[in-house]
Scaffold this active site. Structure first.
Site, PDB file in Angstrom:
ATOM      1  CG  HIS A   1       1.420  -5.262   3.771  1.00  0.00           C
ATOM      2  ND1 HIS A   1       1.432  -4.038   3.133  1.00  0.00           N
ATOM      3  CD2 HIS A   1       1.418  -4.980   5.099  1.00  0.00           C
ATOM      4  CE1 HIS A   1       1.434  -3.072   4.033  1.00  0.00           C
ATOM      5  NE2 HIS A   1       1.418  -3.621   5.229  1.00  0.00           N
TER       6      HIS A   1
ATOM      7  NE  ARG B   1       3.139  -5.780  10.446  1.00  0.00           N
ATOM      8  CZ  ARG B   1       3.435  -6.665   9.499  1.00  0.00           C
ATOM      9  NH1 ARG B   1       4.562  -7.362   9.579  1.00  0.00           N
ATOM     10  NH2 ARG B   1       2.628  -6.854   8.475  1.00  0.00           N
TER      11      ARG B   1
ATOM     12  CE  LYS C   1       0.067  -6.931  12.173  1.00  0.00           C
ATOM     13  NZ  LYS C   1      -1.121  -6.257  11.613  1.00  0.00           N
TER      14      LYS C   1
ATOM     15  NE  ARG D   1       4.310  -1.826   8.444  1.00  0.00           N
ATOM     16  CZ  ARG D   1       4.764  -2.963   7.930  1.00  0.00           C
ATOM     17  NH1 ARG D   1       6.060  -3.194   7.922  1.00  0.00           N
ATOM     18  NH2 ARG D   1       3.944  -3.859   7.423  1.00  0.00           N
TER      19      ARG D   1
ATOM     20  CG  HIS E   1       2.238   1.996  11.663  1.00  0.00           C
ATOM     21  ND1 HIS E   1       2.628   0.687  11.856  1.00  0.00           N
ATOM     22  CD2 HIS E   1       1.258   1.948  10.732  1.00  0.00           C
ATOM     23  CE1 HIS E   1       1.894  -0.104  11.092  1.00  0.00           C
ATOM     24  NE2 HIS E   1       1.063   0.630  10.400  1.00  0.00           N
TER      25      HIS E   1
ATOM     26  CE1 TYR F   1       2.289   3.024   4.110  1.00  0.00           C
ATOM     27  CE2 TYR F   1       1.873   0.784   3.376  1.00  0.00           C
ATOM     28  CZ  TYR F   1       2.078   1.700   4.397  1.00  0.00           C
ATOM     29  OH  TYR F   1       2.040   1.280   5.698  1.00  0.00           O
TER      30      TYR F   1
END
Length: 301
Positions: free
Chosen positions: A273, A150, A174, A250, A247, A282
């Site tokens: 994730h 990210r 995150k 990514r 992004h 994806y």
């Protein structure tokens, strides 16, 4: 809304920071959504959070729709308020969570945008490697594509986070979740050239020492907005008519891995994730890849 209600919201903010390890950016987003709902409460003459009912939630959803909010935005606002009331219920501030009975607006399914290898090649050739900023731009581009991190993770990188010996970078994601991500030889070579050359030149303009890997022209850590500006310049220099953002890089990282046979669980780990469902967007297959599979495997192709 009285002072008690504001104190409850402040407690929720502290809960997000301390217990949930949310970033300042995430907390700011939550609070903005709550402020929006407070305006709705005032409009509906609702004085306290405990007085909000399921009917009020339905009216709020209708208002969001009538004001033209995107489904994704409306879903985020409802999710925020559901979390707020879950916290208030836990603290015995309210007796019910009126948002648990409301379903989130159905999301529009869009395939993630990504770049083809030919477009990437043009991007990688665009930076001027005779300049410090050009070396930085090339290293930045290589890292985004090589690791799929990210933009917040990218700008937070320090020089010491790169392990050249085993080819990994240490990433803080995150919720302050930490992970190691492999990094390829092209990216390593670009980083070495930048550290040994361009970064030292940029650092000479710094007002104070910094461990940051990617620096701006003042010698300070580059920002997320700065990264987007850099990518826009690279696209312009490459004479490409594509939209590119951190992004998109990514998305490209994940799409190329899956198209080359990587399994979904591995890509999930690499992207950081928490849920596999976040990675499943994806699993689309490019037209070229689909044609290749057909030609190679159909008996009468």
């Amino acid at each position: 809304m009285n002072n008690n209600q504001q104190a409850h919201i402040q407690s929720f903010s502290e809960y997000l920071q301390i217990e949930k390890n949310c970033s300042p950016h995430t907390i700011s987003g939550y609070l903005q959504d709550i402020e929006h709902f407070k305006s709705f409460m005032k409009q509906q003459t609702i004085d306290v959070l405990a007085a909000v009912s399921y009917v009020d939630v339905r009216i709020y959803l209708t208002e969001l729709h009538e004001r033209g909010y995107a489904r994704k935005t409306a879903a985020r606002k409802i999710s925020t308020l559901r979390s707020l009331y879950r916290f208030l219920l836990r603290e015995n501030i309210v007796q019910i969570n009126p948002f648990t009975m409301s379903s989130l607006p159905k999301q529009e399914k869009r395939l993630p945008q990504f770049l083809y290898e030919q477009e990437l090649s043009q991007l990688f050739e665009a930076p001027d490697l005779t300049t410090p900023l050009g070396q930085r731009d090339k290293a930045l581009l290589e890292v985004l594509y090589a690791c799929g991190i990210r933009v917040s993770e990218c700008v937070a990188l320090d020089v010491e986070d790169i392990d050249f010996a085993i080819g990994t970078i240490f990433v803080t994601g995150k919720g302050r979740k930490e992970r190691y991500v492999p990094i390829g030889s092209f990216a390593i070579d670009a980083i070495k050239e930048y550290i040994n050359g361009g970064r030292s030149d940029l650092l000479s303009s710094a007002k104070e020492p910094t461990k940051a890997l990617f620096l701006n022209f003042r010698g300070a850590r580059v920002t997320a907005r700065g990264v987007r500006t850099i990518l826009d310049k690279i696209v312009k220099d490459a004479s490409l008519h594509v939209h590119i953002s951190p992004h998109v890089m990514r998305h490209t990282f994940a799409t190329h891995l899956l198209n080359e046979g990587a399994d979904l669980r591995s890509v999930q780990e690499l992207l950081g994730h928490s849920n596999l469902s976040s990675t499943q967007i994806y699993t689309h297959v490019t037209g070229d890849r689909l044609k290749t599979i057909y030609m190679n495997h159909h008996p009468r192709a």
